[in-house]
Design an enzyme around this catalytic site. Structure first.
Site, PDB file in Angstrom:
ATOM      1  N   GLY A  78       0.818  -1.206   0.000  1.00 20.33           N
ATOM      2  CA  GLY A  78       0.000   0.000   0.000  1.00 20.33           C
ATOM      3  C   GLY A  78       0.849   1.251   0.000  1.00 20.33           C
ATOM      4  N   SER A  79       0.376   2.265  -0.065  1.00 19.36           N
ATOM      5  CA  SER A  79      -0.936   2.856  -0.032  1.00 19.36           C
ATOM      6  C   SER A  79      -1.585   2.805  -1.413  1.00 19.36           C
ATOM      7  CB  SER A  79      -0.771   4.292   0.467  1.00 19.36           C
ATOM      8  OG  SER A  79      -1.595   5.225  -0.136  1.00 19.36           O
TER       9      SER A  79
END
Length: 160
Positions: A78-79
């Site tokens: 992620g993000s």
């Protein structure tokens, strides 16, 4: 049986490269030197768009340049903003040539698809099995040909 090498794909012979099959996430063709990351990298905050370098101070490959390399990492990290970072890196010319993963990553896929749609530039993303992934070393010359759901990855080891 002839002793001549067999052409297997895009001018690479069995004697000059190992061929692996994988699953295409994002289509495209790319060739570059491999950069094997020791752990996943978040492009959001871990990658400098201007230089193409890893800037995550906790990442084992801090300072490595991803630009024009075929980057191998187990998975994305992620993000969700990593997709926009990848698309912008493609626009700026600092993106990897291609990405090889052990586990599919939808966030990186979205970035590659957006870059292809907006800029007409492709970053192929391929998933390989553990055996094929582990066979690729830093600085191997890697060619990705990712079509539909099937991908071929040809790996050549430069003379050292």
């Amino acid at each position: 049986m002839s002793n001549r090498p067999h052409r297997v794909w895009c001018g690479v012979t069995r004697s000059s490269g190992q061929v692996y099959s994988g699953r295409t996430l994002a289509q495209g063709t790319a060739t570059g030197r491999a950069l094997v990351l020791g752990e996943p990298l978040s492009l959001w905050g871990g990658f400098d768009l201007a230089t193409g370098r890893v800037v995550d101070r906790h990442h084992p490959q801090l300072g490595s340049t991803l630009t024009a390399r075929v980057v191998l990492m187990p998975a994305g990290r992620g993000s969700s903003s990593s997709s926009s970072v990848l698309a912008e890196a493609v626009r700026q010319g600092t993106a990897p040539a291609g990405i090889i993963l052990l586990h599919a990553d939808e966030i990186l896929l979205v970035g590659a698809l957006v870059a292809a749609e907006l800029y007409g530039r492709f970053v192929p993303i391929v998933v390989l099995d553990q055996t094929a992934y582990a066979a690729i070393r830093d600085d191997d010359v890697v060619r990705i040909e990712a079509r539909d759901d099937q991908a071929r990855v040809v790996v050549s080891r430069p003379n050292r």
